[in-house]
Design an enzyme around this catalytic site. Structure first.
Site, PDB file in Angstrom:
ATOM      1  CB  SER A  39      -1.048  -0.143   1.321  1.00 17.39           C
ATOM      2  OG  SER A  39      -0.294   0.184   2.384  1.00 17.39           O
ATOM      3  CE  LYS A  88      -3.087   2.573   4.817  1.00 15.25           C
ATOM      4  NZ  LYS A  88      -2.700   1.636   3.934  1.00 15.25           N
TER       5      LYS A  88
END
Length: 141
Positions: A39, A88
């Site tokens: 990711s 993230k």
């Protein structure tokens, strides 16, 4: 036992207690988190580790370590016990426009994105409450 032996024993116990407390404090302020999945590619690769420092000074563009959301319920206002860590990037902070909608990020929340569009992030789970954020990435290993 003589008084000097007791004093030495007491000093040894005190040093051991201070060392335990120091390690405990370090673990509360710092975390070493393993990158799992793709990711955050190409910035962070699967299997690498990041060092994160607990902080509330979070800016747009920072890479943060957060408690993963519940797969069905998303992020809640309370931290999930024993949730895995996610890594993230902060795309927008409180009051800034959310990517895609332009609506402002609610107070006390962050809109988080994966660097790889295939990753799960705030596009699926909504804005992340600040309470779920551990801190910012300091270094990659």
């Amino acid at each position: 036992m003589t008084s000097s032996e007791w004093l030495s024993m007491l000093a040894l116990v005190a040093v051991a207690a201070l060392m335990v407390e120091s390690v405990r404090q370090l673990r509360r302020r710092w975390a070493l988190v393993k990158v799992e999945g793709v990711s955050m590619e190409p910035t962070l690769r699967d299997g690498h580790e990041v060092l994160a420092k607990r902080t509330r000074r979070i800016a747009t563009g920072d890479i943060v370590v957060v408690a993963a959301p519940d797969p069905d319920l998303g992020w809640s206002e309370t931290k999930r016990a024993k949730a895995p860590w996610w890594i993230k990037r902060v795309a927008a902070g409180p009051g800034e426009p959310m990517p895609g909608t332009g609506e402002p990020v609610p107070p006390g929340h962050y809109f988080l994105l994966s660097d790889n569009p295939a990753g799960e992030d705030s596009r699926r789970h909504g804005p992340c409450p600040a309470a779920a954020v551990f801190g910012t990435m300091i270094r990659e290993f």
